[in-house]
Design an enzyme around this catalytic site. Structure first.
Site, PDB file in Angstrom:
ATOM      1  N   GLY A 237      40.191  44.056  52.072  1.00 37.94           N
ATOM      2  CA  GLY A 237      38.397  43.954  52.248  1.00 37.94           C
ATOM      3  C   GLY A 237      37.172  43.595  52.376  1.00 37.94           C
ATOM      4  O   GLY A 237      36.220  43.157  52.166  1.00 37.94           O
TER       5      GLY A 237
ATOM      6  N   HIS B 239      51.658  38.025  53.114  1.00 41.88           N
ATOM      7  CA  HIS B 239      50.527  38.472  52.661  1.00 41.88           C
ATOM      8  C   HIS B 239      49.756  37.581  53.521  1.00 41.88           C
ATOM      9  O   HIS B 239      49.734  36.472  53.757  1.00 41.88           O
ATOM     10  CB  HIS B 239      49.829  38.765  51.102  1.00 41.88           C
ATOM     11  CG  HIS B 239      48.237  39.402  51.229  1.00 41.88           C
ATOM     12  ND1 HIS B 239      47.466  38.389  51.504  1.00 41.88           N
ATOM     13  CD2 HIS B 239      48.175  40.458  50.051  1.00 41.88           C
ATOM     14  CE1 HIS B 239      45.757  39.648  51.067  1.00 41.88           C
ATOM     15  NE2 HIS B 239      46.720  40.650  50.674  1.00 41.88           N
TER      16      HIS B 239
ATOM     17  N   ASN C  54      47.334  44.580  43.592  1.00 42.62           N
ATOM     18  CA  ASN C  54      46.847  43.577  43.681  1.00 42.62           C
ATOM     19  C   ASN C  54      45.597  42.622  43.381  1.00 42.62           C
ATOM     20  O   ASN C  54      45.068  42.501  43.984  1.00 42.62           O
ATOM     21  CB  ASN C  54      47.244  42.748  45.176  1.00 42.62           C
ATOM     22  CG  ASN C  54      47.009  41.728  45.751  1.00 42.62           C
ATOM     23  OD1 ASN C  54      47.267  40.651  44.495  1.00 42.62           O
ATOM     24  ND2 ASN C  54      47.054  41.449  46.767  1.00 42.62           N
ATOM     25  N   TRP C  55      46.214  41.779  42.207  1.00 43.46           N
ATOM     26  CA  TRP C  55      44.441  41.392  41.556  1.00 43.46           C
ATOM     27  C   TRP C  55      44.355  40.273  42.123  1.00 43.46           C
ATOM     28  O   TRP C  55      43.410  39.408  42.122  1.00 43.46           O
ATOM     29  CB  TRP C  55      45.266  40.682  40.356  1.00 43.46           C
ATOM     30  CG  TRP C  55      45.184  42.496  39.028  1.00 43.46           C
ATOM     31  CD1 TRP C  55      44.848  43.553  39.435  1.00 43.46           C
ATOM     32  CD2 TRP C  55      44.938  41.887  38.013  1.00 43.46           C
ATOM     33  NE1 TRP C  55      44.852  44.103  38.586  1.00 43.46           N
ATOM     34  CE2 TRP C  55      44.430  43.693  37.416  1.00 43.46           C
ATOM     35  CE3 TRP C  55      45.304  41.250  36.712  1.00 43.46           C
ATOM     36  CZ2 TRP C  55      44.751  43.898  36.387  1.00 43.46           C
ATOM     37  CZ3 TRP C  55      44.799  41.342  35.484  1.00 43.46           C
ATOM     38  CH2 TRP C  55      44.999  43.149  34.805  1.00 43.46           C
TER      39      TRP C  55
ATOM     40  N   GLY D  82      43.944  46.242  46.479  1.00 42.72           N
ATOM     41  CA  GLY D  82      44.072  44.648  46.177  1.00 42.72           C
ATOM     42  C   GLY D  82      41.882  44.924  44.993  1.00 42.72           C
ATOM     43  O   GLY D  82      41.927  45.336  44.171  1.00 42.72           O
ATOM     44  N   GLY D  83      41.215  44.877  45.881  1.00 41.38           N
ATOM     45  CA  GLY D  83      40.097  44.683  44.804  1.00 41.38           C
ATOM     46  C   GLY D  83      39.882  45.984  43.522  1.00 41.38           C
ATOM     47  O   GLY D  83      39.594  45.595  42.610  1.00 41.38           O
TER      48      GLY D  83
ATOM     49  N   GLU E  26      49.654  46.733  56.663  1.00 41.00           N
ATOM     50  CA  GLU E  26      48.371  46.377  55.771  1.00 41.00           C
ATOM     51  C   GLU E  26      47.847  44.954  57.152  1.00 41.00           C
ATOM     52  O   GLU E  26      47.225  43.910  57.223  1.00 41.00           O
ATOM     53  CB  GLU E  26      48.104  44.950  54.948  1.00 41.00           C
ATOM     54  CG  GLU E  26      48.603  44.924  53.932  1.00 41.00           C
ATOM     55  CD  GLU E  26      48.095  44.760  52.421  1.00 41.00           C
ATOM     56  OE1 GLU E  26      47.867  45.125  50.894  1.00 41.00           O
ATOM     57  OE2 GLU E  26      47.536  43.128  52.356  1.00 41.00           O
TER      58      GLU E  26
HETATM   59  C1  PEP Z   1      45.063  43.292  49.490  1.00 37.63           C
HETATM   60  O1  PEP Z   1      44.909  42.559  49.343  1.00 37.63           O
HETATM   61  O2  PEP Z   1      46.830  43.053  49.623  1.00 37.63           O
HETATM   62  C2  PEP Z   1      44.360  44.352  49.629  1.00 37.63           C
HETATM   63  C3  PEP Z   1      44.952  44.954  50.663  1.00 37.63           C
HETATM   64  O3  PEP Z   1      42.853  44.686  49.204  1.00 37.63           O
HETATM   65  P1  PEP Z   1      41.982  44.973  49.752  1.00 37.63           P
HETATM   66  O4  PEP Z   1      42.235  47.000  48.721  1.00 37.63           O
HETATM   67  O5  PEP Z   1      40.977  44.583  48.412  1.00 37.63           O
HETATM   68  O6  PEP Z   1      41.103  45.507  51.128  1.00 37.63           O
END
Ligand code: PEP
Length: 252
Positions: A175, A100, A11-12, A234-235, A169
């Site tokens: 994050g 999300h 997920n950019w 994500g990141g 999630e």
């Molecule tokens: C996301 O935004 O779906 C996510 C899992 O972010 P991160 O991996 O950065 O925690």
């Protein structure tokens, strides 16, 4: 959706430009050269501005493209600044993230998410439906209650469950570099699987992903939890090296 695959979905968020194609290119090359990863499904959910450009440049289909949200309205309409599932499909999206927590926090209700899922499924997009409790809910022992509410609030029994991936999630983990304890996570994934089976009145459960601060170092902790069918990243998905290392280390 093929069934015994492990999913690695990036997920950019609001990052990337045309030059970021090199990230996808490197991931694509890597998968191509390492046939042992053909048990994995790799998806990158990129900003809408890049979908068409990446789709035209991506010759092999090892990496699939996805979008990160859509408007609840089907087709076209007077909704300034928005895009529909139909428009995203036309740009090359095969997947779409919906529900999300970053969108829920801007006022997206269960009902709105349900309408978004409905229109995405009409376009035959694979839906990555995100659910998860926040820190306060976790501390108050409300995780399962919240997850059940989110499931019941936005899914419909008539939905094609084969086109839905559920991404658990925990909001407090996104994050933050904080991840759930292995046992807790295993229990939560089992809870979601049972709940979903009951909801759809089936033995065949949709895939359940985990998302929240997944990185190349902690992926080994997650790989021991066989109930997890994949990851929403994500990141770390904004770097080809980190993303590839996550996949590599998962299979170590
Ligand atoms: C996301 O935004 O779906 C996510 C899992 O972010 P991160 O991996 O950065 O925690």
């Amino acid at each position: 959706m093929t069934n015994n695959l492990k999913y690695f979905i990036g997920n950019w968020k609001m990052f990337g430009d045309f030059g970021s194609f090199k990230i996808i290119h490197k991931i694509n090359q890597y998968i191509y050269k390492n046939k042992k990863f053909n048990k994995s499904k790799i998806v990158l959910c990129v900003p809408n501005t890049l979908l068409d450009f990446f789709n035209k440049k991506l010759k092999s289909q090892l990496v699939s493209l996805g979008a990160q949200n859509c408007h609840q309205q089907e087709g076209y309409g007077a909704f300034t600044g928005s895009v529909s599932a139909l428009m995203l499909k036309k740009m090359g999206a095969k997947y779409i993230i919906l529900g999300h927590s970053e969108n829920r926090s801007e006022g997206e209700s269960y009902e709105i998410i349900k309408r978004k899922i409905t229109s995405a499924l009409k376009q035959k997009l694979n839906v990555i439906f995100c659910i998860g409790e926040n820190y306060k809910e976790k501390k108050n022992g409300k995780t399962f209650t919240i997850l059940r509410k989110q499931i019941k609030g936005s899914l419909e029994k008539r939905f094609n469950k084969n086109k839905i991936l559920l991404a658990y999630e925990p909001v407090w983990s996104i994050g933050t570099n904080m991840i759930p304890k292995t046992n807790e996570l295993r229990n939560t994934i089992k809870f979601i699987k049972n709940d979903i089976k009951f909801f759809f009145n089936t033995n065949k459960c949709p895939k359940i992903l985990y998302g929240g601060s997944v990185n190349p170092k902690n992926i080994r902790l997650f790989s021991s939890i066989t109930e997890i069918d994949g990851f929403l990243i994500g990141g770390a998905s904004q770097s080809s090296k980190k993303f590839i290392d996550i996949i590599k280390n998962y299979y170590k």
